[in-house]
Motif scaffolding. Structure first.
Motif, PDB file in Angstrom:
ATOM      1  N   SER A  28      73.832 -11.512  21.925  1.00 14.49           N
ATOM      2  CA  SER A  28      73.594 -10.642  21.089  1.00 14.49           C
ATOM      3  C   SER A  28      74.919  -9.744  22.030  1.00 14.49           C
ATOM      4  O   SER A  28      75.774  -9.070  21.112  1.00 14.49           O
ATOM      5  CB  SER A  28      72.098  -9.485  22.462  1.00 14.49           C
ATOM      6  OG  SER A  28      71.619 -10.170  21.232  1.00 14.49           O
ATOM      7  N   SER A  82      73.979  -5.422  17.816  1.00 13.76           N
ATOM      8  CA  SER A  82      72.589  -6.250  18.093  1.00 13.76           C
ATOM      9  C   SER A  82      71.968  -5.477  19.576  1.00 13.76           C
ATOM     10  O   SER A  82      73.212  -5.900  20.362  1.00 13.76           O
ATOM     11  CB  SER A  82      73.014  -7.969  18.225  1.00 13.76           C
ATOM     12  OG  SER A  82      71.435  -8.653  18.823  1.00 13.76           O
ATOM     13  N   ILE A  83      70.966  -5.468  20.497  1.00 16.62           N
ATOM     14  CA  ILE A  83      70.762  -4.765  21.186  1.00 16.62           C
ATOM     15  C   ILE A  83      71.491  -5.926  22.370  1.00 16.62           C
ATOM     16  O   ILE A  83      71.121  -7.074  22.365  1.00 16.62           O
ATOM     17  CB  ILE A  83      69.824  -3.815  21.411  1.00 16.62           C
ATOM     18  CG1 ILE A  83      68.314  -4.837  21.771  1.00 16.62           C
ATOM     19  CG2 ILE A  83      69.605  -2.894  20.624  1.00 16.62           C
ATOM     20  CD1 ILE A  83      66.835  -3.951  22.185  1.00 16.62           C
ATOM     21  N   THR A  97      65.930  -8.502  22.289  1.00 17.30           N
ATOM     22  CA  THR A  97      65.995  -9.653  20.681  1.00 17.30           C
ATOM     23  C   THR A  97      65.187 -10.399  19.949  1.00 17.30           C
ATOM     24  O   THR A  97      64.421 -11.179  20.492  1.00 17.30           O
ATOM     25  CB  THR A  97      66.914 -10.406  20.327  1.00 17.30           C
ATOM     26  OG1 THR A  97      68.257  -9.694  21.073  1.00 17.30           O
ATOM     27  CG2 THR A  97      67.571 -10.511  19.453  1.00 17.30           C
ATOM     28  N   ASP A 145      71.666 -14.097  15.013  1.00 14.09           N
ATOM     29  CA  ASP A 145      71.192 -13.522  16.026  1.00 14.09           C
ATOM     30  C   ASP A 145      70.205 -14.272  16.913  1.00 14.09           C
ATOM     31  O   ASP A 145      68.897 -14.099  15.703  1.00 14.09           O
ATOM     32  CB  ASP A 145      71.845 -12.248  16.927  1.00 14.09           C
ATOM     33  CG  ASP A 145      71.121 -12.044  18.217  1.00 14.09           C
ATOM     34  OD1 ASP A 145      71.634 -13.364  19.176  1.00 14.09           O
ATOM     35  OD2 ASP A 145      70.730 -10.738  18.594  1.00 14.09           O
TER      36      ASP A 145
HETATM   37 MG    MG Z   1      69.698 -10.427  22.809  1.00 16.73          MG
END
Ligand code: MG
Ligand code: GDP
Length: 301
Positions: free
Chosen positions: A23, A35-36, A44, A63
């Protein structure tokens, strides 16, 4: 046939074990938070697409939730998503963690990706955290576990090596259409993004106490007349005791999560946000595929 407006373009899947920095890399490449990231693995859950556009090139990054060997149905479901994402891409970018190498796990993860269908690049991430000789050893060992087309030592955190890798990715991709408008950085619906921001704040504030099994469902999201974005979101936990932790004494924790999330959402959407955040107990949702679907973690068959 090359058409006017064609660029170097394609889909690149980012794969690798949880916590290797997928991420972080995606956010760096796309230049914004799509994306966290978290110091804890497995934050994720869905496929998040980050789109990088430059003059003459567009890369659509996928991702993945990470590949792991675990038994719960949630994890099996997530592995399914990862493997599928790998199959549709023009290229696979496999990421490993130089700081915490684990050769057995890398071998397993690679084997899960199935037969080689596209070019595979290996990015050894977090080189800012290791010494040169250690890194050289890792390059030698990792090059033996699969037919990598290229190997790049990088640091997603500092950016070292990332441009060189990107140049090679662009060089390798086919000439084709620009899939998305230049200004678009993700194709995820707003709702999903909002849920991820709330989840990120809860993970940040609660650390170890935040159960993995937490999901956020965003139930409403609409603009009212006076330009305020009204968002209703529910944090789902599995047990009453977890609910207490997320809410906190006098609802202090929930308020904190809500105000941190609201601040970030207001910046992102450039509008005032009214966030109604609740916590609900939904027993055993991690092992119940039907409720997975309800929460938006649907397998797109
Ligand atoms: Mg991730
Ligand atoms: P993911 O699970 O693979 O998506 O990993 P994340 O991107 O969420 O990162 C996991 C952790 O590794 C976070 O604490 C990141 O800050 C950290 N991290 C990511 N990239 C680097 C890097 O290049 N160097 C160092 N030292 N840490 C990194």
């Amino acid at each position: 046939m090359t058409l006017p407006g064609d660029v170097k373009s394609g889909f690149v899947t980012i794969a690798g074990r949880p916590n290797v920095g997928k991420s972080t890399l995606l956010n760096r490449l796309v230049g914004s938070k799509v994306s966290i990231t978290s110091p804890r693995p497995q934050t994720t859950r869905n496929r998040v697409v980050g789109i990088m556009s430059r003059p003459g090139a567009q890369i659509v990054f996928v991702d993945t939730p990470g590949i792991m060997r675990e038994k719960s149905r949630l994890n099996k479901f997530m592995i399914g998503v990862s493997v599928k994402a790998g199959g549709e891409s023009d290229m696979l970018l496999f990421i490993t963690d130089a700081e915490k190498p684990n050769l057995d796990e890398e071998k397993f993860a690679i084997s899960r990706l199935g037969e080689k269908r596209c070019k595979i690049f290996l990015a050894i991430n977090k080189i800012d955290a290791v010494k040169k000789p250690e890194l050289l050893g890792q390059i030698a060992t990792l090059s033996g576990i699969a037919e990598f087309d290229e190997i790049f030592p990088i640091s997603a955190r500092t950016g070292e090596g990332v441009e060189e890798m990107l140049a090679k990715i662009i060089e390798t991709l086919p000439v084709g259409p620009q899939f998305y408008p230049t200004e678009m950085i993700t194709d995820q619906p707003e709702r999903f993004y909002i849920g991820e921001i709330i989840r990120e704040k809860a993970f940040y504030l609660l650390r170890q106490e935040m159960p993995y099994s937490t999901a956020v469902a965003v139930e409403t999201s609409e603009d009212s007349q006076n330009g305020v974005m009204v968002i209703g979101a529910v944090i789902y936990v599995e047990r009453e005791s977890q609910k207490g932790i997320v809410i906190g004494k006098g609802a202090a924790m929930l308020k904190k999560i809500g105000s941190m999330a609201r601040e970030e959402l207001e910046k992102r959407f450039e509008t005032k946000v009214f966030l109604d955040l609740r916590v609900k107990v939904k027993e055993k949702w991690t092992s119940d595929l039907r409720s997975l679907g309800e929460l938006g973690y649907k397998d797109e068959e």
